[in-house]
Design a protein around this motif. Sequence first.
Motif, mmCIF file in Angstrom:
data_model
loop_
_atom_site.group_PDB
_atom_site.id
_atom_site.type_symbol
_atom_site.label_atom_id
_atom_site.label_comp_id
_atom_site.label_asym_id
_atom_site.label_seq_id
_atom_site.Cartn_x
_atom_site.Cartn_y
_atom_site.Cartn_z
ATOM 1 N N GLU A 168 6.235 5.065 -4.720
ATOM 2 C CA GLU A 168 6.893 6.362 -4.183
ATOM 3 C C GLU A 168 7.225 5.794 -2.601
ATOM 4 O O GLU A 168 6.527 5.076 -2.042
ATOM 5 N N SER A 169 8.569 6.158 -2.173
ATOM 6 C CA SER A 169 8.786 5.944 -0.772
ATOM 7 C C SER A 169 9.867 7.229 -0.073
ATOM 8 O O SER A 169 10.325 7.581 -0.953
ATOM 9 N N GLY A 170 9.579 7.261 1.036
ATOM 10 C CA GLY A 170 10.323 8.292 1.723
ATOM 11 C C GLY A 170 9.930 8.911 3.004
ATOM 12 O O GLY A 170 8.622 8.422 3.382
ATOM 13 N N LEU B 146 14.302 17.253 1.468
ATOM 14 C CA LEU B 146 13.559 16.190 1.268
ATOM 15 C C LEU B 146 14.118 14.914 0.098
ATOM 16 O O LEU B 146 14.260 15.676 -0.945
ATOM 17 N N SER B 147 13.976 13.647 0.300
ATOM 18 C CA SER B 147 14.464 12.772 -0.549
ATOM 19 C C SER B 147 13.418 11.947 -0.547
ATOM 20 O O SER B 147 12.740 10.961 0.286
ATOM 21 N N LEU B 148 12.856 11.723 -1.849
ATOM 22 C CA LEU B 148 11.758 10.465 -2.284
ATOM 23 C C LEU B 148 12.493 9.568 -3.507
ATOM 24 O O LEU B 148 13.377 10.007 -4.286
ATOM 25 N N THR B 149 12.065 8.424 -3.369
ATOM 26 C CA THR B 149 12.346 7.393 -4.307
ATOM 27 C C THR B 149 11.179 6.795 -4.806
ATOM 28 O O THR B 149 10.189 6.643 -4.207
ATOM 29 N N THR C 54 15.178 8.941 -8.103
ATOM 30 C CA THR C 54 15.062 9.614 -6.828
ATOM 31 C C THR C 54 15.074 11.421 -7.017
ATOM 32 O O THR C 54 15.571 11.826 -7.920
ATOM 33 N N GLN D 124 15.310 14.997 -5.043
ATOM 34 C CA GLN D 124 15.904 15.663 -3.715
ATOM 35 C C GLN D 124 15.384 17.081 -4.197
ATOM 36 O O GLN D 124 15.612 17.691 -4.939
ATOM 37 N N THR E 225 2.657 9.853 -2.188
ATOM 38 C CA THR E 225 2.988 9.802 -0.830
ATOM 39 C C THR E 225 2.841 11.137 -0.261
ATOM 40 O O THR E 225 3.312 12.098 -0.904
ATOM 41 N N VAL F 45 3.847 14.210 2.083
ATOM 42 C CA VAL F 45 4.993 14.703 2.915
ATOM 43 C C VAL F 45 4.520 16.060 3.542
ATOM 44 O O VAL F 45 4.106 17.071 2.770
#
Length: 135
Positions: A6-8, A18-21, A81, A83, A129, A131
Amino acid sequence: QVQLQESGPGLVKPSQTLSLTCTVSGGSITMLNSYWNWIRQAPGKGLEWMGAISYSGSTYYSPSLKSRTSISRDTSKNRFTLQLTSVTPEDTAVYYCARVFAADRTETTTIATLKSLLGRRQGSWGQGTQVTVSP
């Protein structure tokens, strides 16, 4: 062996998106019968399944989050991804991506199956990750 990462952003302001990839290695996100999921765990609470995108690109969402959630994918980069719009402090959590396999069924059955598998921590997971939603 498949690996998910995970990244963001670690910090998001209220009302923002919120956007995570989730970047996948060691396995294609188009692999037959694979489902690519987003799950979160808020402080002191259990795992909450948010949604998934299938190997064919079909999407599935938790009814409680459906109005704010969108999941998409980039097959050329083997990643997907999340959102989440209009975030509030209640969206503060550790966010995970995970892969499970399931047979093709109706939407209702598929969601129930994914929740069951992931609630038992089945499948392959990223490390998660954190947040935080805060002004």
